[in-house]
Design an enzyme around this catalytic site. Sequence first.
Site, PDB file in Angstrom:
ATOM      1  N   ASN A   1      89.149 -26.074  12.766  1.00 40.88           N
ATOM      2  CA  ASN A   1      89.527 -24.662  12.849  1.00 40.88           C
ATOM      3  C   ASN A   1      90.686 -24.451  11.879  1.00 40.88           C
ATOM      4  O   ASN A   1      91.809 -24.855  12.145  1.00 40.88           O
ATOM      5  CB  ASN A   1      89.940 -24.309  14.284  1.00 40.88           C
ATOM      6  CG  ASN A   1      90.439 -22.877  14.395  1.00 40.88           C
ATOM      7  OD1 ASN A   1      90.243 -22.065  13.501  1.00 40.88           O
ATOM      8  ND2 ASN A   1      91.088 -22.570  15.510  1.00 40.88           N
TER       9      ASN A   1
ATOM     10  N   LYS B   1      92.090 -21.743  10.944  1.00 43.35           N
ATOM     11  CA  LYS B   1      92.983 -20.634  11.296  1.00 43.35           C
ATOM     12  C   LYS B   1      93.288 -19.804  10.041  1.00 43.35           C
ATOM     13  O   LYS B   1      92.432 -19.676   9.170  1.00 43.35           O
ATOM     14  CB  LYS B   1      94.229 -21.163  11.994  1.00 43.35           C
ATOM     15  CG  LYS B   1      93.874 -22.070  13.190  1.00 43.35           C
ATOM     16  CD  LYS B   1      95.036 -22.415  14.074  1.00 43.35           C
ATOM     17  CE  LYS B   1      94.560 -23.313  15.196  1.00 43.35           C
ATOM     18  NZ  LYS B   1      95.635 -23.588  16.172  1.00 43.35           N
TER      19      LYS B   1
ATOM     20  N   HIS C   1      89.063 -18.166  21.175  1.00 43.41           N
ATOM     21  CA  HIS C   1      90.193 -19.077  21.010  1.00 43.41           C
ATOM     22  C   HIS C   1      91.427 -18.472  21.683  1.00 43.41           C
ATOM     23  O   HIS C   1      91.608 -17.252  21.707  1.00 43.41           O
ATOM     24  CB  HIS C   1      90.460 -19.320  19.524  1.00 43.41           C
ATOM     25  CG  HIS C   1      91.405 -20.452  19.260  1.00 43.41           C
ATOM     26  ND1 HIS C   1      92.773 -20.306  19.343  1.00 43.41           N
ATOM     27  CD2 HIS C   1      91.183 -21.750  18.933  1.00 43.41           C
ATOM     28  CE1 HIS C   1      93.349 -21.464  19.073  1.00 43.41           C
ATOM     29  NE2 HIS C   1      92.409 -22.353  18.817  1.00 43.41           N
TER      30      HIS C   1
ATOM     31  N   GLU D   1      94.376 -18.210  20.797  1.00 46.00           N
ATOM     32  CA  GLU D   1      95.181 -17.361  19.906  1.00 46.00           C
ATOM     33  C   GLU D   1      94.572 -15.971  19.785  1.00 46.00           C
ATOM     34  O   GLU D   1      95.296 -14.969  19.691  1.00 46.00           O
ATOM     35  CB  GLU D   1      95.309 -18.024  18.533  1.00 46.00           C
ATOM     36  CG  GLU D   1      96.181 -19.270  18.579  1.00 46.00           C
ATOM     37  CD  GLU D   1      95.951 -20.241  17.436  1.00 46.00           C
ATOM     38  OE1 GLU D   1      96.639 -21.277  17.419  1.00 46.00           O
ATOM     39  OE2 GLU D   1      95.083 -19.974  16.580  1.00 46.00           O
TER      40      GLU D   1
ATOM     41  N   GLU E   1      90.571 -26.493  25.264  1.00 45.36           N
ATOM     42  CA  GLU E   1      91.845 -26.597  24.560  1.00 45.36           C
ATOM     43  C   GLU E   1      92.980 -26.202  25.502  1.00 45.36           C
ATOM     44  O   GLU E   1      93.205 -25.007  25.736  1.00 45.36           O
ATOM     45  CB  GLU E   1      91.859 -25.661  23.341  1.00 45.36           C
ATOM     46  CG  GLU E   1      90.909 -26.069  22.245  1.00 45.36           C
ATOM     47  CD  GLU E   1      91.294 -25.429  20.913  1.00 45.36           C
ATOM     48  OE1 GLU E   1      91.450 -26.164  19.939  1.00 45.36           O
ATOM     49  OE2 GLU E   1      91.466 -24.205  20.873  1.00 45.36           O
TER      50      GLU E   1
ATOM     51  N   GLY F   1      98.873 -27.111  18.625  1.00 46.77           N
ATOM     52  CA  GLY F   1      99.899 -26.991  17.606  1.00 46.77           C
ATOM     53  C   GLY F   1     101.282 -27.444  18.042  1.00 46.77           C
ATOM     54  O   GLY F   1     102.266 -27.209  17.350  1.00 46.77           O
TER      55      GLY F   1
ATOM     56  N   SER G   1      95.723 -30.821  19.406  1.00 43.16           N
ATOM     57  CA  SER G   1      96.425 -31.927  18.741  1.00 43.16           C
ATOM     58  C   SER G   1      95.621 -33.224  18.717  1.00 43.16           C
ATOM     59  O   SER G   1      96.175 -34.311  18.841  1.00 43.16           O
ATOM     60  CB  SER G   1      97.806 -32.144  19.369  1.00 43.16           C
ATOM     61  OG  SER G   1      98.605 -30.974  19.257  1.00 43.16           O
TER      62      SER G   1
END
Length: 249
Positions: A9, A11, A94, A96, A166, A172, A212
Amino acid sequence: MRKKIIAGNWKMNKTPSEAVALINELKPLVANEDVDVVFCVPAISIVPAMEAAKGSNINIGAENMYFEESGAYTGEIAPNMLTDVGVKYVIIGHSERREYFAETDATVNKKVLKAFEHGITPIICCGETLEQREQGVAVDFIRQQIKIAFLNVTADQAKEAVIAYEPIWAIGTGKTATSDQAEEICAAIRECIAEVYDDATAAAIRIQYGGSMNAGNAAELLAKPDIDGGLVGGASLKAEFGKIVNYNK
């Protein structure tokens, strides 16, 4: 036997020209026919990325998609726009997108249904916050995300889906769920799919771990029986991604 799927991904990283350069660098490093390799790239880079990936084992996917075919939806990408250039995977829901752009379980479901309608494999994201984990409601929360995401999805469609677990607290941050923690949730997701559909569907669906994943922990995570791959963020932008893809060599 479920084939592993390792997806990057990207991003909001890499210009189109930078994307081409990175794919050319990574092509020889991710050559592993035992694994499905997907790079989900920014929309503006999809077409040049497709060209750069030709002749390799790399599939190019999208990071998002809207649930309408066309219309007055400024800035959105329609599913037929993706299929027209050969996209076969799309990340949906996702954390985010949920946090920054107000995506909900209901809009995730609409996107999942539209992706299947167009023959695109959705990579459906789910995961809990640190607070939810500490409160002991992680599994309940994720079961709700899964059940709503798969509303009105047929068993045959569900078998083709990819679920990406996730934990939000590990995205991150450099923190990673232990392999046992990741396996526990991925196994619970598979149990939820079995409840919604049947054991055969649950056995067919592929469940990734994201948060991660890196060259150092990939082999341990991917050795777990219910972890079928990874959705990789930062490490997918580096040569290290090749080591994750080739975790078994």
